[in-house]
Design an enzyme around this catalytic site. Sequence first.
Site, PDB file in Angstrom:
ATOM      1  N   ARG A  28      32.289  43.733  54.038  1.00  0.00           N
ATOM      2  CA  ARG A  28      33.107  44.602  53.185  1.00  0.00           C
ATOM      3  C   ARG A  28      33.210  43.957  51.797  1.00  0.00           C
ATOM      4  NH1 ARG A  28      38.832  46.754  55.244  1.00  0.00           N
ATOM      5  NH2 ARG A  28      39.516  44.592  55.072  1.00  0.00           N
ATOM      6  N   SER A  97      37.790  55.247  59.516  1.00  0.00           N
ATOM      7  CA  SER A  97      39.195  54.830  59.442  1.00  0.00           C
ATOM      8  C   SER A  97      40.130  56.028  59.562  1.00  0.00           C
ATOM      9  CB  SER A  97      39.476  54.144  58.097  1.00  0.00           C
ATOM     10  OG  SER A  97      38.833  52.906  58.009  1.00  0.00           O
ATOM     11  N   LYS A 126      45.835  44.123  51.668  1.00  0.00           N
ATOM     12  CA  LYS A 126      45.944  45.020  50.527  1.00  0.00           C
ATOM     13  C   LYS A 126      47.215  45.838  50.654  1.00  0.00           C
ATOM     14  CE  LYS A 126      42.769  48.303  52.768  1.00  0.00           C
ATOM     15  NZ  LYS A 126      41.538  49.063  52.634  1.00  0.00           N
TER      16      LYS A 126
END
Length: 197
Positions: A28, A97, A126
């Site tokens: 990622r 997701s 995050k």
Amino acid sequence: MERFYLITEHVDWIERLAPFGVNLVQLRIKDQPEEEVRRQIVKARDFCNQQGLQLIINDYWELALDLSCDFVHLGQEDMDSADFKAIRKAGMRFGLSTHDESELDRALSYTPEYIALGPVYPTKLKKMKWAPQGLERVRRWKQLVGKTPLVAIGGITPKRLADVFASGADSAAVVTDILRASDPVSRTKEWVKACKQ
């Protein structure tokens, strides 16, 4: 579906941690020029092919197609621009997701390889617009996804793994608990051991 799902932000992490029980890993990469993203994907693809690991590319489905990768992970916003027809034509698998039931309904309509739910616990990775989902949501999601593998992500630690799996998750994804650990190798070993129990 592997129970231990490592997510890394750089190909160097894959090479460093793979020898300690990693079989499933997501690359990622955020906020890097396309040339650097391409370089890392190629390096990760070749390394994982050589080592017999399953590599999943986050977001960059077009580069993944171009570079003959076989698995991508897409968030809800990525799904808006993804060409699922091209992805399927290439035989590429994908995970998606989800954070609420409308997103779950949408994701399931694409028949993904797996569904991810998060954050299960508070996460430092995050700033999330969703509150922690909790184990009750994991249980609910497993009922709704049926035979589709469920990946839990967000704030999971080895001590929390037993509860996460008992709630119905098939796999647990980890980022910061390993990458920000004082000893990432030891923490990886701890995760691998915990996922086998």
